[in-house]
Design an enzyme around this catalytic site. Structure first.
Site, PDB file in Angstrom:
ATOM      1  N   LYS A  79       0.878  -1.188   0.036  1.00 37.86           N
ATOM      2  CA  LYS A  79       0.031   0.020  -0.054  1.00 37.86           C
ATOM      3  C   LYS A  79       0.912   1.206   0.142  1.00 37.86           C
ATOM      4  CE  LYS A  79      -3.763   1.882   2.818  1.00 37.86           C
ATOM      5  NZ  LYS A  79      -4.712   1.601   4.000  1.00 37.86           N
ATOM      6  N   SER A 154      -9.440   1.729   3.330  1.00 33.65           N
ATOM      7  CA  SER A 154      -8.929   2.343   2.187  1.00 33.65           C
ATOM      8  C   SER A 154      -7.651   1.480   1.557  1.00 33.65           C
ATOM      9  CB  SER A 154      -8.102   3.507   3.216  1.00 33.65           C
ATOM     10  OG  SER A 154      -7.141   2.929   4.102  1.00 33.65           O
ATOM     11  N   SER A 178      -9.698  -0.914   7.202  1.00 38.71           N
ATOM     12  CA  SER A 178      -9.082  -0.632   6.064  1.00 38.71           C
ATOM     13  C   SER A 178      -8.480  -1.853   5.182  1.00 38.71           C
ATOM     14  CB  SER A 178      -8.092   0.651   5.985  1.00 38.71           C
ATOM     15  OG  SER A 178      -8.787   1.838   5.679  1.00 38.71           O
TER      16      SER A 178
HETATM   17  N1  GLN Z   1     -13.064   4.209   6.780  1.00 37.56           N
HETATM   18  C1  GLN Z   1     -12.164   4.452   8.140  1.00 37.56           C
HETATM   19  C2  GLN Z   1     -11.832   5.911   8.096  1.00 37.56           C
HETATM   20  O1  GLN Z   1     -12.150   6.354   7.017  1.00 37.56           O
HETATM   21  C3  GLN Z   1     -11.081   3.399   8.188  1.00 37.56           C
HETATM   22  C4  GLN Z   1      -9.993   3.679   7.368  1.00 37.56           C
HETATM   23  C5  GLN Z   1      -8.679   2.927   7.664  1.00 37.56           C
HETATM   24  O2  GLN Z   1      -8.675   2.009   8.341  1.00 37.56           O
HETATM   25  N2  GLN Z   1      -7.592   3.609   7.486  1.00 37.56           N
HETATM   26  O3  GLN Z   1     -11.187   6.334   8.841  1.00 37.56           O
END
Ligand code: GLN
Length: 479
Positions: A79, A154, A178
């Site tokens: 990532k 994400s 994410s």
């Molecule tokens: N959807 C969550 C956020 O927007 C989690 C994102 C993540 O785990 N990086 O914060």
């Protein structure tokens, strides 16, 4: 079946027997990218030349019987939030579009030391803020199973790459879901280990008390393999734990018999897609057939998890992202400025996307004098209650089974204009980050061609039981 569609564990066996070369596998992965990337957009940066060089080095080691690990010669993706020395690391943001880190993240270093072949850096929501990978400055990632739909976020690029055969395994990060959400949406497996299991050194910070590195793979075995390689204490990360890394692969075959698995009743209420619920209940009865005891449990503070998460995550983000000021590194506005304040303002206005700005403003607000006690402090107190719920429930069970997300992969554009709707997707995942607990997402069937994800939650530092249940389930469906 193409080589790129096989699991890392299968390929490792073929490499060991010298039936295939790492170059052949790597070329197969890049061929798949050539076919599908235009549509899917899983990558921000692809590293073909480097990959072929690394593959040849791996092949040389196999020829001399000097392979470094079962991951030697296996194509991996990271990532784009994990720093890679000499390779740009954008975090999906214009702010870091041209940022080339001078060092590797510890997790990256470990994977490369194991001989893996880096094929590229994957797309993500800007600074990992989002649940769909639509918040990327490099365009959304599309779901390989249905390109009209999101891949989840994400770590959507990592999940889509693995699902599409554009990588064999991948690293992601998980602050509120994410890894688990995109794994569920793309029909693959992903694990967020216990907070502290993997070093966060070189993982660009979003919300430091919640962020964890984790892995995505096509099978549970692949996740166990990769997790073993990246885990362990690191003196460069004061929050990384001093626990010994177990042999995760060995824990897979312990079977399901006698395990006590909890179903938190608050996770199966209104709002959950009935199709997903049905698939999970079917999985649960399969587990029961294999000797598991199912126990109904309660996690009463569950309804507060999303609100608590978005207060703490934004507060930490507002502080962490203050570093992007146009001075030390990253983007700086080219416009004429008359003073430094104007330079900061224009740089941050132009360099950061809409969702990131929303989070910074929210976080700054909840930390401000006069509101701190009402929001941030209160959120920390509720966080303790959520964690206490888990501690209590874990007195009775070895692990828990829940949905990963309340909904199936949604259409591109469907939720992006409604931040609250997007935040609610994290309802079943964020509590684990608030409590530091490990969680794994595995596929438990499809509904009209769209995958449903099942989450397995473990006690702190008990990824072994999580993997064991996931593997036991996976084996029972393929039997
Ligand atoms: N959807 C969550 C956020 O927007 C989690 C994102 C993540 O785990 N990086 O914060």
């Amino acid at each position: 079946m193409e080589l790129c569609d096989r699991t890392a564990s299968e390929l490792a066996r073929l490499l060991q027997k010298r039936e295939v070369s790492s170059r052949e596998i790597t070329e197969s992965v890049f061929r798949r990218m050539d076919e599908r990337e235009e549509k899917i957009n899983a990558y921000i940066t692809r590293t073909r030349e480097l990959a072929l060089k690394l593959a040849d080095q791996a092949d040389r080691r196999y020829r001399h019987n000097e392979s470094l690990s079962p991951l030697d010669g296996i194509p991996v993706a990271f990532k784009d939030i994990l720093c890679t020395k000499g390779i740009r690391t954008t975090c999906g943001s214009l702010m870091l579009r041209d940022y080339i880190p001078p060092y590797d993240a510890t997790a990256v270093e470990k994977v490369l030391k194991a001989g893996a072949v880096l094929v590229g850096k994957t797309n993500m929501d800007e600074f990992a803020m989002g649940s769909s990978t639509e918040n990327s400055a490099f365009g959304p990632t599309r779901n390989p199973l249905d390109p009209e739909r999101v891949a989840g976020g994400s770590s959507g690029g990592s999940a889509a790459a693995v699902a599409a055969g554009e990588a064999i395994v991948a690293l992601g990060s998980d602050t509120g879901g994410s890894i688990r959400l995109p794994a569920a949406f793309c029909g693959i497996a992903g694990i967020k280990p216990t907070y502290g299991r993997i070093s966060r050194y070189g993982l660009v910070s979003y919300a430091s008390s919640l962020d964890q590195v984790g892995v995505l793979g096509k099978s549970v075995e692949d996740c166990a393999l990769m997790l073993g390689i990246v885990s362990g204490h690191d003196k460069k990360d004061a929050t990384s734990a001093h626990t010994k890394t177990p042999d995760f692969l060995r824990s897979l075959n312990k079977g399901l018999k006698g395990l006590r698995i909890g179903l938190p009743k608050e996770y199966f209420v209104e709002g959950l897609d009935p199709g997903i619920k049905e698939r999970i209940m079917a999985a649960v009865s399969l587990l029961e057939d294999n000797g598991v005891h199912i126990v109904e449990i309660s996690l009463p503070h569950t309804p507060y998890a999303v609100a608590t998460y978005y207060l703490i995550a934004t507060a930490e983000a507002s502080s962490n992202l203050a570093r992007y000021d146009g001075v030390k590194f990253g983007f700086r506005t080219r416009e004429n400025v008359t003073d430094s304040i104007m330079m900061y303002e224009l740089t941050r206005s132009r360099g950061l996307g809409k969702e990131v700005k929303r989070r910074i403003m929210l976080g700054t607000y909840v930390l401000s004098a006069g509101y701190y006690d009402a929001y941030y402090l209160k959120a920390q107190q509720v966080r303790a209650l959520i964690k206490a719920d888990f501690d209590k429930a874990f007195e009775e069970v070895d692990c828990m089974v829940t949905p990963v997300s309340p909904c199936l992969p949604f259409r591109i554009g469907e939720k992006i204009t409604e931040p609250l709707q997007m935040y609610l997707v994290d309802i079943y995942t964020a509590s684990l980050n608030l409590s530091g607990l490990p969680g794994m997402s595995i596929n438990c069937g499809t509904i009209k061609g769209l995958p449903a994800g099942m989450q397995i939650i473990g006690k702190a530092f008990d990824e072994e039981t999580v993997l064991r249940v996931a593997y036991g389930y996976e084996k029972s469906i393929y039997r």
